[in-house]
Design a protein around this motif. Sequence first.
Motif, PDB file in Angstrom:
ATOM      1  N   LEU A 129       0.722  -1.210   0.083  1.00 18.07           N
ATOM      2  CA  LEU A 129       0.112   0.114   0.180  1.00 18.07           C
ATOM      3  C   LEU A 129       0.966   1.297   0.129  1.00 18.07           C
ATOM      4  O   LEU A 129       0.144   2.322  -0.664  1.00 18.07           O
ATOM      5  CB  LEU A 129      -1.180   0.239   1.148  1.00 18.07           C
ATOM      6  N   LYS A 130       1.775   1.295   0.252  1.00 18.39           N
ATOM      7  CA  LYS A 130       2.768   2.330   0.820  1.00 18.39           C
ATOM      8  C   LYS A 130       3.278   3.059  -0.257  1.00 18.39           C
ATOM      9  O   LYS A 130       4.193   3.692  -1.061  1.00 18.39           O
ATOM     10  CB  LYS A 130       4.043   2.027   1.674  1.00 18.39           C
ATOM     11  N   GLY A 131       3.563   1.614  -1.107  1.00 15.94           N
ATOM     12  CA  GLY A 131       4.766   1.030  -2.049  1.00 15.94           C
ATOM     13  C   GLY A 131       4.000   1.806  -3.216  1.00 15.94           C
ATOM     14  O   GLY A 131       4.054   3.081  -4.334  1.00 15.94           O
ATOM     15  N   GLU A 132       2.444   1.541  -3.473  1.00 12.04           N
ATOM     16  CA  GLU A 132       1.277   2.461  -4.951  1.00 12.04           C
ATOM     17  C   GLU A 132       1.550   3.905  -4.083  1.00 12.04           C
ATOM     18  O   GLU A 132       1.621   4.559  -4.989  1.00 12.04           O
ATOM     19  CB  GLU A 132      -0.204   2.194  -4.396  1.00 12.04           C
ATOM     20  N   ILE A 133       1.515   4.385  -3.078  1.00 14.20           N
ATOM     21  CA  ILE A 133       1.648   6.097  -2.835  1.00 14.20           C
ATOM     22  C   ILE A 133       2.559   6.500  -2.978  1.00 14.20           C
ATOM     23  O   ILE A 133       2.994   7.591  -4.194  1.00 14.20           O
ATOM     24  CB  ILE A 133       1.219   6.107  -1.293  1.00 14.20           C
ATOM     25  N   ALA A 134       4.593   5.785  -2.237  1.00 13.73           N
ATOM     26  CA  ALA A 134       4.703   5.874  -3.411  1.00 13.73           C
ATOM     27  C   ALA A 134       4.865   6.161  -4.923  1.00 13.73           C
ATOM     28  O   ALA A 134       6.199   7.210  -5.521  1.00 13.73           O
ATOM     29  CB  ALA A 134       6.030   4.528  -2.791  1.00 13.73           C
ATOM     30  N   ASP A 135       4.824   4.958  -5.609  1.00 11.95           N
ATOM     31  CA  ASP A 135       4.698   5.111  -7.469  1.00 11.95           C
ATOM     32  C   ASP A 135       3.846   6.472  -7.472  1.00 11.95           C
ATOM     33  O   ASP A 135       4.198   7.233  -8.551  1.00 11.95           O
ATOM     34  CB  ASP A 135       4.307   4.066  -8.136  1.00 11.95           C
ATOM     35  N   LYS A 136       3.172   6.642  -6.670  1.00 11.30           N
ATOM     36  CA  LYS A 136       1.532   8.061  -7.923  1.00 11.30           C
ATOM     37  C   LYS A 136       2.190   9.000  -7.118  1.00 11.30           C
ATOM     38  O   LYS A 136       2.487  10.016  -8.079  1.00 11.30           O
ATOM     39  CB  LYS A 136       0.874   7.575  -7.330  1.00 11.30           C
ATOM     40  N   THR A 137       3.246   9.612  -5.621  1.00 15.46           N
ATOM     41  CA  THR A 137       3.901  10.145  -5.538  1.00 15.46           C
ATOM     42  C   THR A 137       5.295  10.587  -6.778  1.00 15.46           C
ATOM     43  O   THR A 137       5.431  11.702  -7.088  1.00 15.46           O
ATOM     44  CB  THR A 137       4.634  10.224  -4.029  1.00 15.46           C
ATOM     45  N   LYS A 162      -4.549  14.517  -8.644  1.00 12.79           N
ATOM     46  CA  LYS A 162      -6.004  13.047  -8.533  1.00 12.79           C
ATOM     47  C   LYS A 162      -5.799  11.985  -7.901  1.00 12.79           C
ATOM     48  O   LYS A 162      -6.639  11.436  -6.923  1.00 12.79           O
ATOM     49  CB  LYS A 162      -6.863  14.112  -9.126  1.00 12.79           C
ATOM     50  N   GLU A 163      -4.665  11.459  -8.475  1.00 12.50           N
ATOM     51  CA  GLU A 163      -4.745   9.767  -8.687  1.00 12.50           C
ATOM     52  C   GLU A 163      -4.365   9.777  -7.507  1.00 12.50           C
ATOM     53  O   GLU A 163      -4.894   8.796  -6.729  1.00 12.50           O
ATOM     54  CB  GLU A 163      -3.684   9.549  -9.550  1.00 12.50           C
ATOM     55  N   LEU A 164      -3.125  10.462  -7.046  1.00 13.27           N
ATOM     56  CA  LEU A 164      -2.191  10.485  -6.025  1.00 13.27           C
ATOM     57  C   LEU A 164      -2.999  10.747  -4.807  1.00 13.27           C
ATOM     58  O   LEU A 164      -3.123   9.536  -3.445  1.00 13.27           O
ATOM     59  CB  LEU A 164      -1.241  11.368  -5.995  1.00 13.27           C
ATOM     60  N   ASP A 165      -3.840  11.540  -4.175  1.00 11.71           N
ATOM     61  CA  ASP A 165      -4.869  12.429  -2.915  1.00 11.71           C
ATOM     62  C   ASP A 165      -6.097  10.863  -3.374  1.00 11.71           C
ATOM     63  O   ASP A 165      -6.194  10.506  -2.105  1.00 11.71           O
ATOM     64  CB  ASP A 165      -5.512  13.407  -3.764  1.00 11.71           C
ATOM     65  N   LEU A 166      -6.183  10.443  -3.951  1.00  9.01           N
ATOM     66  CA  LEU A 166      -7.099   8.805  -4.210  1.00  9.01           C
ATOM     67  C   LEU A 166      -6.986   7.762  -3.702  1.00  9.01           C
ATOM     68  O   LEU A 166      -7.353   7.614  -2.425  1.00  9.01           O
ATOM     69  CB  LEU A 166      -8.329   8.977  -5.149  1.00  9.01           C
ATOM     70  N   VAL A 167      -5.397   7.577  -4.228  1.00  8.73           N
ATOM     71  CA  VAL A 167      -4.529   6.561  -3.800  1.00  8.73           C
ATOM     72  C   VAL A 167      -4.335   6.921  -2.732  1.00  8.73           C
ATOM     73  O   VAL A 167      -4.066   5.657  -1.640  1.00  8.73           O
ATOM     74  CB  VAL A 167      -3.663   6.132  -4.589  1.00  8.73           C
ATOM     75  N   SER A 168      -3.725   8.126  -2.298  1.00  7.16           N
ATOM     76  CA  SER A 168      -2.855   8.609  -0.507  1.00  7.16           C
ATOM     77  C   SER A 168      -5.176   8.108   0.594  1.00  7.16           C
ATOM     78  O   SER A 168      -3.971   7.325   1.577  1.00  7.16           O
ATOM     79  CB  SER A 168      -3.166   9.687  -0.327  1.00  7.16           C
ATOM     80  N   ASN A 169      -5.390   9.055  -0.164  1.00 14.42           N
ATOM     81  CA  ASN A 169      -7.285   8.399   0.625  1.00 14.42           C
ATOM     82  C   ASN A 169      -7.359   7.660   1.863  1.00 14.42           C
ATOM     83  O   ASN A 169      -7.926   6.695   2.586  1.00 14.42           O
ATOM     84  CB  ASN A 169      -8.312   9.387   0.740  1.00 14.42           C
ATOM     85  N   GLU A 170      -7.410   6.350   0.019  1.00 10.69           N
ATOM     86  CA  GLU A 170      -8.398   4.957   0.257  1.00 10.69           C
ATOM     87  C   GLU A 170      -6.786   4.645   0.887  1.00 10.69           C
ATOM     88  O   GLU A 170      -7.087   3.649   2.151  1.00 10.69           O
ATOM     89  CB  GLU A 170      -7.297   4.564  -1.000  1.00 10.69           C
ATOM     90  N   ASN A 171      -5.527   3.812   0.702  1.00 15.48           N
ATOM     91  CA  ASN A 171      -4.431   3.284   1.140  1.00 15.48           C
ATOM     92  C   ASN A 171      -4.292   4.161   2.767  1.00 15.48           C
ATOM     93  O   ASN A 171      -4.166   3.355   3.499  1.00 15.48           O
ATOM     94  CB  ASN A 171      -2.863   3.788   0.045  1.00 15.48           C
ATOM     95  N   ARG A 172      -4.274   5.245   3.182  1.00 17.61           N
ATOM     96  CA  ARG A 172      -3.911   5.550   4.536  1.00 17.61           C
ATOM     97  C   ARG A 172      -4.770   5.220   5.492  1.00 17.61           C
ATOM     98  O   ARG A 172      -4.466   4.163   6.329  1.00 17.61           O
ATOM     99  CB  ARG A 172      -3.818   7.265   4.150  1.00 17.61           C
ATOM    100  N   SER A 173      -6.296   4.679   4.993  1.00 13.09           N
ATOM    101  CA  SER A 173      -7.170   4.382   5.972  1.00 13.09           C
ATOM    102  C   SER A 173      -6.309   2.840   6.466  1.00 13.09           C
ATOM    103  O   SER A 173      -7.137   2.406   7.800  1.00 13.09           O
ATOM    104  CB  SER A 173      -8.167   4.630   5.349  1.00 13.09           C
TER     105      SER A 173
END
Length: 335
Positions: free
Chosen positions: A161-169, A210-221
Amino acid sequence: MQSLKEFFWFCSGANISLLKRCPTDASKYTGMGAAVFFTGILAALSGGYAFFTVFENPYWAAVFGLVWGTIIFNLDRFIVSTMRKKQGGWFKEIIIASPRMLLAVMLAIVISKPLELRIFSKEIDRKLVVLEEQIYQNEISEIEKRYTTESNALQNQISTLKGEIADKTITRNQLAAAARAEADGTGGSMRRSAGPIYQLKKADADQAQKELDLVSNENRSIIAAKEVEYNALMSQKTTELEQIKRNPWNGMAAQLEALRVLGEENRAIYLANIFILLLFVMLECTPIIVKLIAPRGPYDELLEIREHFFKNHNLEKIAEMNHSTHEKLKYLING
């Protein structure tokens, strides 16, 4: 001395009144009875030590040891007293004595083990410390192994999950940097302007944001929930590890296991165990062997005569009773 001799005759299971008439056989049955008696003494000592290991009370150990020695004494006396020197070859006598020999060997094994534990007590105590530590470490390893799979799965999920956020970032940063370079003329078309190319790159960067914000909101929870689950799992594991106690491991079974391990590790101890066992087997089988190798003597002749007399006497009584019953039936039928 005469009283002691008669006591040993009693221990051998011999008929004392008959044996007094056979002085040439007296010494043989004295030695046989002494072997039975001292085997019972060794059994009492062995059983007493075994029960002391279990109960850790000298009084109960003495009582149970005395009872155990008496049981072994009676069994040995029964084995010896039931053997008869019959007319016939050695092979027949060995066949008759084989069940008694087997029982004697089993008794010897039972008697020798507690004494072996006492003889090697110092070595056993040191080995028990090592084995207790191994058991403690094995319990820790079992708990670690049970939690490792689940904890690794949670960590992998959190890392993914953290890797997905890092890739989008990274993607967002790259697109935003390309848009800025196009705007200030340091990249792209190398023209400083906010023209159509910049607008396209800016739109790509905004979409990436936008994609980063969406993935971050979903994955962080989800990451927060997984971390709570992981922390609870680690807390449960720590609690189980703290509950492990170093229980004393020094019972009879533990000592036997330590003696077995010592025998596998040290050939001298292994051979000593074998010789101690053979010694007790020899002591236990001595009365039976004496019975087998001793020639048929006057006592055996008198004993056979006495038994034959009682057998014939009983047959005569049975015959008289049968005859009397037959006459009564004949009288009743004819009358």
